[in-house]
Write an enzyme that holds these catalytic residues in place. Sequence first.
Site, PDB file in Angstrom:
ATOM      1  N   HIS A 169      13.426   7.043 -13.845  1.00 56.66           N
ATOM      2  CA  HIS A 169      13.457   6.326 -12.563  1.00 56.66           C
ATOM      3  C   HIS A 169      12.424   6.942 -11.627  1.00 56.66           C
ATOM      4  CE1 HIS A 169      16.030   4.004  -9.458  1.00 56.66           C
ATOM      5  NE2 HIS A 169      14.958   4.443  -8.812  1.00 56.66           N
TER       6      HIS A 169
ATOM      7  N   ASN B   1       4.320   4.484  -6.415  1.00 59.12           N
ATOM      8  CA  ASN B   1       3.787   4.847  -5.094  1.00 59.12           C
ATOM      9  C   ASN B   1       4.679   5.818  -4.319  1.00 59.12           C
ATOM     10  OD1 ASN B   1       1.152   3.476  -4.743  1.00 59.12           O
ATOM     11  ND2 ASN B   1       2.389   1.709  -5.310  1.00 59.12           N
TER      12      ASN B   1
ATOM     13  N   PRO C  66       3.796  -4.928  -8.551  1.00 54.24           N
ATOM     14  CA  PRO C  66       2.417  -5.426  -8.481  1.00 54.24           C
ATOM     15  C   PRO C  66       2.146  -6.056  -7.121  1.00 54.24           C
ATOM     16  CG  PRO C  66       3.635  -6.425 -10.320  1.00 54.24           C
ATOM     17  CD  PRO C  66       4.609  -5.616  -9.557  1.00 54.24           C
ATOM     18  N   ARG C  67       1.010  -5.692  -6.554  1.00 46.95           N
ATOM     19  CA  ARG C  67       0.642  -6.219  -5.224  1.00 46.95           C
ATOM     20  C   ARG C  67      -0.706  -6.896  -5.305  1.00 46.95           C
ATOM     21  NH1 ARG C  67      -0.512  -1.703  -1.857  1.00 46.95           N
ATOM     22  NH2 ARG C  67       0.117  -0.367  -3.589  1.00 46.95           N
TER      23      ARG C  67
ATOM     24  N   GLY D  10      13.488  -2.152  -3.966  1.00 47.79           N
ATOM     25  CA  GLY D  10      13.176  -2.592  -2.607  1.00 47.79           C
ATOM     26  C   GLY D  10      14.337  -2.293  -1.671  1.00 47.79           C
TER      27      GLY D  10
ATOM     28  N   GLU E 140      23.211   0.760  -3.880  1.00 53.56           N
ATOM     29  CA  GLU E 140      22.547   1.943  -3.310  1.00 53.56           C
ATOM     30  C   GLU E 140      23.066   2.186  -1.890  1.00 53.56           C
ATOM     31  OE1 GLU E 140      18.280   1.582  -3.261  1.00 53.56           O
ATOM     32  OE2 GLU E 140      17.979   3.656  -2.639  1.00 53.56           O
TER      33      GLU E 140
ATOM     34  N   ASP F 113      11.351   9.210  -6.185  1.00 53.62           N
ATOM     35  CA  ASP F 113      10.056   9.221  -5.491  1.00 53.62           C
ATOM     36  C   ASP F 113       9.664  10.682  -5.256  1.00 53.62           C
ATOM     37  OD1 ASP F 113       9.823   6.234  -4.720  1.00 53.62           O
ATOM     38  OD2 ASP F 113      11.802   6.745  -3.979  1.00 53.62           O
TER      39      ASP F 113
HETATM   40  C1  6MZ Z   1      14.943   0.981  -3.517  1.00 49.16           C
HETATM   41  C2  6MZ Z   1      12.842   1.861  -3.750  1.00 49.16           C
HETATM   42  C3  6MZ Z   1      13.338   3.158  -3.461  1.00 49.16           C
HETATM   43  O1  6MZ Z   1       6.605  -0.116  -6.390  1.00 49.16           O
HETATM   44  O2  6MZ Z   1       4.831   0.427  -4.735  1.00 49.16           O
HETATM   45  N1  6MZ Z   1      11.531   1.975  -3.969  1.00 49.16           N
HETATM   46  N2  6MZ Z   1      13.651   0.798  -3.784  1.00 49.16           N
HETATM   47  N3  6MZ Z   1      15.477   2.177  -3.227  1.00 49.16           N
HETATM   48  C4  6MZ Z   1      14.710   3.288  -3.170  1.00 49.16           C
HETATM   49  N4  6MZ Z   1      15.309   4.461  -2.805  1.00 49.16           N
HETATM   50  C5  6MZ Z   1      14.716   5.431  -1.958  1.00 49.16           C
HETATM   51  N5  6MZ Z   1      12.306   4.022  -3.554  1.00 49.16           N
HETATM   52  C6  6MZ Z   1      11.210   3.270  -3.854  1.00 49.16           C
HETATM   53  O3  6MZ Z   1       6.683   2.080  -5.199  1.00 49.16           O
HETATM   54  C7  6MZ Z   1       7.272   1.992  -3.918  1.00 49.16           C
HETATM   55  C8  6MZ Z   1       8.331   0.921  -3.907  1.00 49.16           C
HETATM   56  O4  6MZ Z   1       9.420   1.298  -4.747  1.00 49.16           O
HETATM   57  C9  6MZ Z   1      10.646   0.812  -4.223  1.00 49.16           C
HETATM   58  C10 6MZ Z   1      10.311   0.060  -2.950  1.00 49.16           C
HETATM   59  O5  6MZ Z   1      10.154  -1.308  -3.247  1.00 49.16           O
HETATM   60  C11 6MZ Z   1       8.975   0.688  -2.551  1.00 49.16           C
HETATM   61  O6  6MZ Z   1       8.198  -0.153  -1.733  1.00 49.16           O
HETATM   62  P1  6MZ Z   1       5.728   0.946  -5.827  1.00 49.16           P
HETATM   63  O7  6MZ Z   1       4.969   1.700  -6.874  1.00 49.16           O
END
Ligand code: 6MZ
Length: 346
Positions: free
Chosen positions: A16, A20, A100-101, A173, A203, A286
């Site tokens: 997980h 980004n 993806p953006r 998200g 969550e 993250d």
């Molecule tokens: C939900 C999360 C998250 O996709 O641009 N993201 N979604 N809960 C969380 N808990 C903290 N942490 C990250 O990586 C960033 C994106 O991952 C999701 C969100 O959509 C965030 O914008 P990417 O690589």
Amino acid sequence: MRPMRFMRELPKVELHAHLNGSVSFQTIEKLIRRKPQLNIEHSMTAIGKGQRRTLDECFQVFKVIHQLVDSEEDIFMVATDVIKEFAADGVKYLELRSTPREETTTGLTKRRYIETVIKAIQQCKRERVDIDVRFLVAIDRRNGSQVAMETVQLAEEFLLSSDGLVIGIDLSGDPTVGHGRDLLSALQKAKDSGLKLSLHLSEVPSQHDETDLLLNIPPDRIGHGTFLHPEMGGSQGLVDKVVQNNIPLELCLTSNVKGQTVQCYAEHHFKYWYQMGHPVVICTDDKGVFATDLSQEYKMAATTFGLSHEAVWKLSQQAIDYIFAPDSVKEQLKQKWRDLQPQEFK
Ligand code: 6MZ
């Protein structure tokens, strides 16, 4: 052996990790240098030791990082750096997920976005970085049903053409935005076409109905699941569905504590599920934003819940069973773990 050294040397599986959200201090530094006009500072992209933010503030942080990462070059650099950092931390198998953006200013398209992540994975393979990396295409729940469906269609194409690198879908998200019922048909379609599903569920509190609905698919893994069980305002019915389908939970301790959905490490729901003997996998979520890495997460779980080194070893080994890659990959990983296993646990 000292605990931190043990955790670093421990072979690990990371299931997980949002691309980004995983960008390190060093890589952010490079991005800031590339884009000085944005006036972005480090304090805007990470939550340091002892700091906490609301989940809402965490999502503001992702917006800042997205400003810094908006071209193919950026994505390629970020993905290769993140993969190498996980490998340096002893991660042998990594499932990266990313949304993806498209960016009109740089000509980035969603298809190119996915292709660039794949290129980064292949580049690391060529450089013989000791890690097996797969990709989950993420759906940001904020963007609604049509975008979800388009994302699934793209992922289906890559499932067939990426030589096993694209293997699943992530639903993530801001959990307070949108409702899972609007995404159900896209997720069901993904599952039917052979994509694996990892869904962020419960969550935040008060998502009982959404979680109940999405558990019916059922997903192959659950992200967080913080408020599933009755003590956290969930219900026995939800727990029963998770248990009956034997759905593993991806648990991210520091993320939940820093994002304030969990009061403190000792109250983390790891304890509830682990004691029950239900499959759980320790993950980072993250690592950049929450200033952690997988070794630190294992150490935190071990010190908080009194796990022996042998129990920690088992935890990392069992994670192999919950990866989305095929059985042949599981067998290779199991062999790797056997080769690295300390004599005293044999
Ligand atoms: C939900 C999360 C998250 O996709 O641009 N993201 N979604 N809960 C969380 N808990 C903290 N942490 C990250 O990586 C960033 C994106 O991952 C999701 C969100 O959509 C965030 O914008 P990417 O690589």
